[in-house]
Design a protein around this motif. Structure first.
Motif, PDB file in Angstrom:
ATOM      1  N   LEU A 106       1.028   9.209   5.062  1.00 27.78           N
ATOM      2  CA  LEU A 106       1.831   8.003   5.155  1.00 27.78           C
ATOM      3  C   LEU A 106       0.930   6.772   5.194  1.00 27.78           C
ATOM      4  CD1 LEU A 106       4.479   9.226   7.739  1.00 27.78           C
ATOM      5  CD2 LEU A 106       4.593   9.282   5.259  1.00 27.78           C
ATOM      6  N   SER A 107       1.527   5.613   4.958  1.00 29.60           N
ATOM      7  CA  SER A 107       0.756   4.377   4.983  1.00 29.60           C
ATOM      8  C   SER A 107       0.259   4.096   6.395  1.00 29.60           C
ATOM      9  CB  SER A 107       1.613   3.214   4.474  1.00 29.60           C
ATOM     10  OG  SER A 107       2.695   3.008   5.344  1.00 29.60           O
ATOM     11  N   ALA A 108      -0.520   3.038   6.557  1.00 30.99           N
ATOM     12  CA  ALA A 108      -1.167   2.744   7.838  1.00 30.99           C
ATOM     13  C   ALA A 108      -0.170   2.551   8.980  1.00 30.99           C
ATOM     14  CB  ALA A 108      -2.036   1.498   7.698  1.00 30.99           C
ATOM     15  N   ASP A 109       1.024   2.053   8.678  1.00 30.17           N
ATOM     16  CA  ASP A 109       2.005   1.841   9.746  1.00 30.17           C
ATOM     17  C   ASP A 109       2.958   3.019   9.906  1.00 30.17           C
ATOM     18  OD1 ASP A 109       3.180   1.318   7.339  1.00 30.17           O
ATOM     19  OD2 ASP A 109       4.204  -0.509   7.979  1.00 30.17           O
ATOM     20  N   ARG A 159       6.740   5.929   4.778  1.00 28.01           N
ATOM     21  CA  ARG A 159       6.601   6.440   3.423  1.00 28.01           C
ATOM     22  C   ARG A 159       6.897   5.288   2.454  1.00 28.01           C
ATOM     23  NH1 ARG A 159       9.790  10.853   3.622  1.00 28.01           N
ATOM     24  NH2 ARG A 159       7.990  12.147   3.950  1.00 28.01           N
ATOM     25  N   VAL A 160       5.933   4.971   1.604  1.00 29.84           N
ATOM     26  CA  VAL A 160       6.091   3.878   0.653  1.00 29.84           C
ATOM     27  C   VAL A 160       5.911   4.442  -0.757  1.00 29.84           C
ATOM     28  CG1 VAL A 160       5.201   1.644  -0.109  1.00 29.84           C
ATOM     29  CG2 VAL A 160       5.168   2.224   2.311  1.00 29.84           C
ATOM     30  N   ALA A 161       6.908   4.214  -1.588  1.00 29.19           N
ATOM     31  CA  ALA A 161       6.822   4.651  -2.978  1.00 29.19           C
ATOM     32  C   ALA A 161       7.253   3.492  -3.867  1.00 29.19           C
ATOM     33  CB  ALA A 161       7.715   5.857  -3.224  1.00 29.19           C
ATOM     34  N   PRO A 162       6.332   2.944  -4.661  1.00 29.44           N
ATOM     35  CA  PRO A 162       6.714   1.835  -5.536  1.00 29.44           C
ATOM     36  C   PRO A 162       7.695   2.305  -6.606  1.00 29.44           C
ATOM     37  CG  PRO A 162       4.435   2.499  -5.941  1.00 29.44           C
ATOM     38  CD  PRO A 162       4.934   3.298  -4.782  1.00 29.44           C
ATOM     39  N   ALA A 168       0.842  -1.184   0.000  1.00 25.34           N
ATOM     40  CA  ALA A 168       0.000   0.000   0.000  1.00 25.34           C
ATOM     41  C   ALA A 168       0.887   1.246   0.000  1.00 25.34           C
ATOM     42  CB  ALA A 168      -0.907   0.006   1.221  1.00 25.34           C
ATOM     43  N   PRO A 169       0.896   2.005  -1.113  1.00 31.48           N
ATOM     44  CA  PRO A 169       1.767   3.185  -1.169  1.00 31.48           C
ATOM     45  C   PRO A 169       1.202   4.345  -0.349  1.00 31.48           C
ATOM     46  CG  PRO A 169       0.475   3.014  -3.172  1.00 31.48           C
ATOM     47  CD  PRO A 169       0.168   1.785  -2.348  1.00 31.48           C
ATOM     48  N   SER A 170       2.061   5.288  -0.057  1.00 34.20           N
ATOM     49  CA  SER A 170       1.628   6.519   0.602  1.00 34.20           C
ATOM     50  C   SER A 170       0.773   7.315  -0.380  1.00 34.20           C
ATOM     51  CB  SER A 170       2.844   7.365   0.997  1.00 34.20           C
ATOM     52  OG  SER A 170       3.716   6.635   1.804  1.00 34.20           O
ATOM     53  N   THR A 171      -0.125   8.130   0.156  1.00 34.35           N
ATOM     54  CA  THR A 171      -0.962   8.986  -0.683  1.00 34.35           C
ATOM     55  C   THR A 171      -0.330  10.363  -0.753  1.00 34.35           C
ATOM     56  OG1 THR A 171      -2.932   7.795   0.001  1.00 34.35           O
ATOM     57  CG2 THR A 171      -3.270   9.975  -0.958  1.00 34.35           C
TER      58      THR A 171
END
Length: 110
Positions: free
Chosen positions: A75-78, A81-84, A58-61
């Motif tokens: 940021l994601s639920a945890d 920062r997630v960026a594919p 699940a990427p960051s919005t």
């Protein structure tokens, strides 16, 4: 007098009882070690629970304006920062370093 045995027979029985007690302890210790090793193997080889993998990708919005400037990033639920990224975007030096640190025999596996 030990259970109706007198003299040297009592000493033999005591030694036998100690030996059996030591042997029982050794067997119990071996059983605990084997059970512990089996538990570690199970933890290592068991499948990962589904709930741990549910939101892995699940990427960051990111909210941007008309010109593409970032206004807000959720940021994601945890809280990370997630960026594919594409595999082609990974530098060859990072790929080589990862393979060297993780699996030197990567290209030799069947």
């Amino acid at each position: 007098m030990l259970h109706g045995v007198s003299g040297d027979g009592a000493g033999v029985l005591r030694r036998l009882r100690r030996a059996l007690t030591r042997d029982s302890f050794r067997r119990a210790a071996a059983g605990v070690l084997i059970a512990g090793a089996a538990g570690l193997v199970w933890l290592r080889c068991a499948p990962v629970p589904e709930e741990l993998l549910r939101d892995v990708d699940a990427p960051s919005t990111v909210v941007v304006d008309r010109q593409g400037r970032v206004l807000y990033e959720a940021l994601s639920a945890d809280g990370v920062r997630v960026a594919p990224i594409d595999a082609a975007a990974i530098p060859p030096s990072l790929e080589a370093a990862t393979l060297a640190a993780e699996d030197r025999r990567f290209y030799g596996h069947p």
